[in-house]
Design a protein around this motif. Structure first.
Motif, short mmCIF file in Angstrom:
data_model
loop_
_atom_site.label_atom_id
_atom_site.label_comp_id
_atom_site.label_asym_id
_atom_site.label_seq_id
_atom_site.Cartn_x
_atom_site.Cartn_y
_atom_site.Cartn_z
N LEU A 65 -1.78 10.56 3.14
CA LEU A 65 -1.82 11.30 1.88
C LEU A 65 -3.19 11.15 1.26
N VAL A 66 -3.70 12.24 0.72
CA VAL A 66 -4.91 12.21 -0.08
C VAL A 66 -4.42 12.34 -1.51
N LEU A 67 -4.46 11.24 -2.25
CA LEU A 67 -3.97 11.21 -3.63
C LEU A 67 -5.11 11.56 -4.57
N ASN A 68 -4.83 12.43 -5.52
CA ASN A 68 -5.83 12.84 -6.51
C ASN A 68 -5.69 11.95 -7.74
N PRO A 69 -6.60 10.96 -7.92
CA PRO A 69 -6.47 10.06 -9.06
C PRO A 69 -6.77 10.72 -10.41
N GLU A 70 -7.24 11.96 -10.38
CA GLU A 70 -7.51 12.69 -11.63
C GLU A 70 -6.35 13.61 -12.02
N HIS A 71 -5.31 13.65 -11.21
CA HIS A 71 -4.14 14.48 -11.52
C HIS A 71 -3.41 13.87 -12.73
N PRO A 72 -2.83 14.71 -13.60
CA PRO A 72 -2.15 14.19 -14.79
C PRO A 72 -1.05 13.16 -14.52
N GLU A 73 -0.40 13.22 -13.37
CA GLU A 73 0.67 12.27 -13.05
C GLU A 73 0.18 11.05 -12.29
N ALA A 74 -1.09 11.00 -11.97
CA ALA A 74 -1.62 9.91 -11.13
C ALA A 74 -1.47 8.55 -11.79
N GLU A 75 -1.81 8.44 -13.05
CA GLU A 75 -1.79 7.14 -13.71
C GLU A 75 -0.40 6.49 -13.65
N ALA A 76 0.63 7.26 -13.96
CA ALA A 76 1.99 6.72 -13.94
C ALA A 76 2.39 6.28 -12.54
N VAL A 77 2.04 7.06 -11.54
CA VAL A 77 2.39 6.72 -10.16
C VAL A 77 1.60 5.49 -9.70
N ILE A 78 0.33 5.45 -10.00
CA ILE A 78 -0.52 4.32 -9.61
C ILE A 78 -0.06 3.05 -10.31
N ASP A 79 0.33 3.16 -11.58
CA ASP A 79 0.82 1.99 -12.32
C ASP A 79 2.07 1.41 -11.67
N GLY A 80 2.80 2.21 -10.92
CA GLY A 80 4.00 1.74 -10.24
C GLY A 80 3.73 1.12 -8.88
N ALA A 81 2.48 1.08 -8.45
CA ALA A 81 2.14 0.48 -7.16
C ALA A 81 2.48 -1.01 -7.16
N VAL A 82 3.03 -1.47 -6.06
CA VAL A 82 3.45 -2.86 -5.93
C VAL A 82 2.68 -3.51 -4.79
N GLU A 83 2.13 -4.69 -5.06
CA GLU A 83 1.47 -5.44 -3.99
C GLU A 83 2.55 -6.09 -3.13
N VAL A 84 2.41 -5.93 -1.81
CA VAL A 84 3.38 -6.46 -0.86
C VAL A 84 2.71 -7.56 -0.04
N ARG A 85 3.43 -8.64 0.20
CA ARG A 85 2.88 -9.73 1.01
C ARG A 85 2.48 -9.17 2.37
N PHE A 86 1.26 -9.51 2.79
CA PHE A 86 0.73 -8.89 4.01
C PHE A 86 -0.44 -9.67 4.56
N GLU A 87 -0.52 -9.71 5.87
CA GLU A 87 -1.75 -10.09 6.57
C GLU A 87 -1.69 -9.49 7.97
N PHE A 88 -2.85 -9.17 8.49
CA PHE A 88 -2.92 -8.63 9.84
C PHE A 88 -2.51 -9.68 10.85
N ASP A 89 -1.82 -9.30 11.88
CA ASP A 89 -1.47 -10.18 12.97
C ASP A 89 -2.76 -10.63 13.66
N SER A 90 -2.89 -11.91 13.94
CA SER A 90 -4.12 -12.45 14.52
C SER A 90 -4.43 -11.85 15.90
N ARG A 91 -3.43 -11.30 16.58
CA ARG A 91 -3.67 -10.71 17.91
C ARG A 91 -4.41 -9.40 17.83
N LEU A 92 -4.57 -8.84 16.63
CA LEU A 92 -5.26 -7.55 16.50
C LEU A 92 -6.78 -7.68 16.56
N GLY A 93 -7.29 -8.87 16.59
CA GLY A 93 -8.72 -9.02 16.77
C GLY A 93 -9.39 -9.76 15.64
#
Length: 153
Positions: free
Chosen positions: A124-152
């Protein structure tokens, strides 16, 4: 639609600003136009990072975000609208023009485009200047994550 973004920890405060795309441009935007790139799955988001990783880059210190983009605010690029060579290794001015026109028009919050890495899946190419962008972006949640060490790196 649930979508995912992986960003370097050092860019945590600007992960959804679109400033990187504005500064450098991307496959679907010319420089000087803000855009936030998302993927429809965590696996695709990882692949998109991996194919763009430089030799000096590390897979450490990345963050994963989950964001909910309303389906009615997503415009899907029709299959016959992809220009020849849209999936070449380097971004083409034709794909950049399509995405930039979308960003300027502002008719939808996000443009769904096929991934060059896995054409059966979408980014998706999200338009951060769209009128609904702020509300959607404010709902973003950080998820626990790290790359698997086998990926390089």
């Amino acid at each position: 639609m649930k979508a995912y973004r992986i960003a370097k920890r050092k860019h945590k405060d600007t992960a959804f600003s679109g400033f990187g795309a504005r500064q450098y441009g991307g496959r679907w935007n010319f420089p000087k136009h803000r855009a936030v790139y998302l993927s429809e799955s965590i696996a695709l988001a990882q692949l998109e990072i991996l194919v763009n990783l430089g030799e000096e880059d590390s897979l450490k210190d990345y963050l994963l975000y989950e964001i909910d983009v309303p389906d009615e605010q997503i415009l899907v690029l029709a299959d016959d609208a992809y220009p020849k060579g849209w999936n070449s290794p380097r971004a083409s001015p034709r794909t950049q023009a399509i995405g930039t026109d979308f960003l300027i028009d502002g008719d939808a919050l996000a443009l769904a485009v096929r991934s060059c890495v896995v054409p059966q899946e979408f980014n998706l190419v999200l338009n951060p200047e769209h009128p609904e962008a702020e509300a959607v972006i404010d709902g973003a949640v950080e998820v626990r994550f790290e790359f698997d060490s086998r990926l390089g790196a």
